[in-house]
Design an enzyme around this catalytic site. Structure first.
Site, PDB file in Angstrom:
ATOM      1  N   THR A  15       5.677 -16.937  -0.114  1.00 29.69           N
ATOM      2  CA  THR A  15       4.743 -16.098  -0.865  1.00 29.69           C
ATOM      3  C   THR A  15       4.936 -16.251  -2.373  1.00 29.69           C
ATOM      4  O   THR A  15       6.034 -16.594  -2.831  1.00 29.69           O
ATOM      5  CB  THR A  15       4.980 -14.621  -0.476  1.00 29.69           C
ATOM      6  OG1 THR A  15       4.256 -13.781  -1.355  1.00 29.69           O
ATOM      7  CG2 THR A  15       6.452 -14.236  -0.572  1.00 29.69           C
ATOM      8  N   ASP A  16       3.887 -15.930  -3.125  1.00 20.78           N
ATOM      9  CA  ASP A  16       4.015 -15.946  -4.592  1.00 20.78           C
ATOM     10  C   ASP A  16       4.876 -14.780  -5.090  1.00 20.78           C
ATOM     11  O   ASP A  16       5.304 -14.765  -6.247  1.00 20.78           O
ATOM     12  CB  ASP A  16       2.631 -15.920  -5.268  1.00 20.78           C
ATOM     13  CG  ASP A  16       1.789 -14.701  -4.927  1.00 20.78           C
ATOM     14  OD1 ASP A  16       2.237 -13.844  -4.153  1.00 20.78           O
ATOM     15  OD2 ASP A  16       0.661 -14.605  -5.464  1.00 20.78           O
ATOM     16  N   GLU A  17       5.141 -13.797  -4.213  1.00 22.78           N
ATOM     17  CA  GLU A  17       5.906 -12.625  -4.670  1.00 22.78           C
ATOM     18  C   GLU A  17       7.344 -12.972  -5.043  1.00 22.78           C
ATOM     19  O   GLU A  17       8.012 -12.189  -5.717  1.00 22.78           O
ATOM     20  CB  GLU A  17       5.901 -11.524  -3.596  1.00 22.78           C
ATOM     21  CG  GLU A  17       4.505 -11.053  -3.278  1.00 22.78           C
ATOM     22  CD  GLU A  17       4.438  -9.661  -2.673  1.00 22.78           C
ATOM     23  OE1 GLU A  17       5.449  -8.947  -2.682  1.00 22.78           O
ATOM     24  OE2 GLU A  17       3.349  -9.301  -2.204  1.00 22.78           O
TER      25      GLU A  17
ATOM     26  N   TYR B 135      10.896  -6.894   0.352  1.00 24.91           N
ATOM     27  CA  TYR B 135      10.142  -7.974   1.015  1.00 24.91           C
ATOM     28  C   TYR B 135      10.264  -9.272   0.224  1.00 24.91           C
ATOM     29  O   TYR B 135      10.632 -10.328   0.772  1.00 24.91           O
ATOM     30  CB  TYR B 135       8.657  -7.582   1.163  1.00 24.91           C
ATOM     31  CG  TYR B 135       7.752  -8.770   1.457  1.00 24.91           C
ATOM     32  CD1 TYR B 135       7.825  -9.455   2.670  1.00 24.91           C
ATOM     33  CD2 TYR B 135       6.832  -9.231   0.499  1.00 24.91           C
ATOM     34  CE1 TYR B 135       7.014 -10.556   2.931  1.00 24.91           C
ATOM     35  CE2 TYR B 135       6.013 -10.328   0.751  1.00 24.91           C
ATOM     36  CZ  TYR B 135       6.110 -10.988   1.968  1.00 24.91           C
ATOM     37  OH  TYR B 135       5.315 -12.082   2.216  1.00 24.91           O
TER      38      TYR B 135
ATOM     39  N   LYS C  14      12.087 -12.872   1.264  1.00 20.93           N
ATOM     40  CA  LYS C  14      11.384 -14.162   1.307  1.00 20.93           C
ATOM     41  C   LYS C  14      12.056 -15.154   0.347  1.00 20.93           C
ATOM     42  O   LYS C  14      12.203 -16.338   0.665  1.00 20.93           O
ATOM     43  CB  LYS C  14       9.900 -13.991   0.945  1.00 20.93           C
ATOM     44  CG  LYS C  14       9.074 -13.247   1.970  1.00 20.93           C
ATOM     45  CD  LYS C  14       8.952 -13.942   3.324  1.00 20.93           C
ATOM     46  CE  LYS C  14       8.165 -15.223   3.284  1.00 20.93           C
ATOM     47  NZ  LYS C  14       7.941 -15.774   4.653  1.00 20.93           N
TER      48      LYS C  14
END
Ligand code: NAD
Ligand code: DAU
Length: 352
Positions: free
Chosen positions: A135-137, A160, A164
């Protein structure tokens, strides 16, 4: 015959993005056998892939990536040539209340898959691939300007995002230490059919349908970059087949929206679809307490993927959103089924 076919394990294929990836691979590549491993958590739903059950090159396996011994024996039995790893706990709000679930599935679960893949190919990794979907997060939050590129430093802000980021680091470490061939892609916010209605777009579609309030976190001026889920699946296909080993690819739509502007567009389209008076859905907007540690802005620079592999989104946001609304309105049973039972408990705890 079957023994000569490439065996690909896709994890999390009963979930939102995974179901689109599994469908694409099963239908486009009859020369592969696709194994879909999913624990069927609250987010996993066999309805999402019902149409694939009868396909000869598709097998569903119910199982949990947290269970190391089970994963080990599964890999020994099937000797997968490649893994496309999507299974994860994926909702930021749940990671705030239950961080350990995220550490266990996203970090330990990924480590279990890496260890099993390393073990079955200990003699040679020739022609093998571990493709990790991220993810870009992991990059944290942007200010008013700038975009995340593949070289942006990691700065995850939620449990989260941290879980990741940890899984991304593990994949790279296995590449560096053991020579495991891998690729990673980091994608922006997806929308489309089969998304569990805890995420903004399906949650708000469902609430508008039932004339329930629309809970906007904080001032609503948070920005996300939205990508139609089938375009994400296409990007995964391109990367899987044409990407370079050991590389990272950012995937995004160059499509930034503040939450408020997106919600207003959604309200307008839903009023039209439901033949309601213009402006009636917007009246449901309610400002609620902000998400803890809420990232202000995400935006992806997907230039590398476009220039090196020629990928670009196939639909505009307006087209994708319209398809999405039509799908949720045509699949009332799907929405009703997933919002019954434990969903009601979640909703009560989260919003009341
Ligand atoms: P989702 O929550 O809809 O689906 C996750 C799937 O994984 C479910 O089918 C669930 O049953 C399965 N799963 C969860 N824990 C498991 C376990 N321990 N063992 C086996 N299966 C398990 O998630 P999604 O939105 O489809 O996201 C898929 C992947 O893509 C995730 O890795 C996520 O981090 C990543 N991603 C999501 C987005 C997005 O906008 N949704 C954007 C970028 C990246
Ligand atoms: O950027 C990629 C990520 O996008 C993925 O890695 C995650 O798995 C996925 O869940 C998504 O994360 P977000 O936190 O951005 O998505 P979510 O739909 O939860 O929220 C989108 C924005 O809307 C965010 O700014 C929070 C806000 N929001 C969300 C909900 C559920 C609200 O204002 N109200 C809500 O009720």
């Amino acid at each position: 015959m079957e023994n000569n076919k490439k065996k690909i394990l896709i994890t999390g294929g009963a979930g939102f993005i995974g179901s689109h990836v599994v469908r694409l691979f099963v239908t486009k590549y009859p020369e592969y056998i696709i194994y879909n491993l999913d624990a069927l958590t609250y987010a996993g739903n066999l309805e999402n892939i019902k149409d694939l059950e009868a396909k000869g090159n598709y097998k569903f396996i119910k199982g949990d990536i947290k269970e190391g011994e089970f994963i080990r024996s599964l890999f020994k039995e099937f000797m997968f040539d490649a893994v496309v790893h999507l299974a994860a706990e994926s909702h930021v709000d749940r990671s705030i209340t239950h961080p350990n679930d995220f550490i266990e599935t996203n970090v330990l679960g990924t480590a279990n898959l890496l260890n099993a893949f390393k073990e079955i190919h200990s003699s040679s990794f020739e022609g093998k691939l571990f493709y990790h979907i991220s993810t870009d997060e992991v990059y944290g939050s942007l200010g008013k300007t700038g975009l995340f590129t593949e070289t942006t430093s990691y700065d995850p802000q939620s449990p989260y995002a941290s879980s990741k980021a940890a899984s991304d680091h593990l994949v790279r470490a296995y590449g560096n230490t053991y020579g495991m061939p891998y690729m990673i892609s980091n994608c922006s916010n997806n929308y489309g059919a089969n998304q569990f209605p805890e995420k903004l777009i399906p949650l708000f579609i469902n609430n508008i349908k039932h004339s329930k309030s629309l809970p906007v976190y904080g001032d609503g001026n948070y920005t996300r970059d939205w990508l139609f889920v089938e375009d994400h699946a296409n990007a995964i296909d391109e990367i899987f087949h044409k990407g370079k080993m050991g590389e990272t690819y950012n995937i995004g739509g160059f499509n930034e929206w503040t939450n408020l502007n997106l919600i207003k567009l959604l309200c307008k389209l839903m009023d039209e679809k439901l033949n309601r008076t213009e402006g009636s859905s917007e009246k449901l907007i309610t400002y609620v307490k902000d998400r803890a540690g809420h990232d202000r802005r995400y935006a992806i620079d997907a230039t590398k993927l476009n220039q090196e592999l020629g990928w670009k989104p196939s639909v505009t946001f307006e087209e994708g959103l319209e398809k999405t609304l039509d799908w949720y309105l045509a699949n009332e049973n799907w929405l009703d089924n997933v919002t019954s039972g434990s969903y009601q408990d979640y909703y009560e705890k989260m919003y009341n």
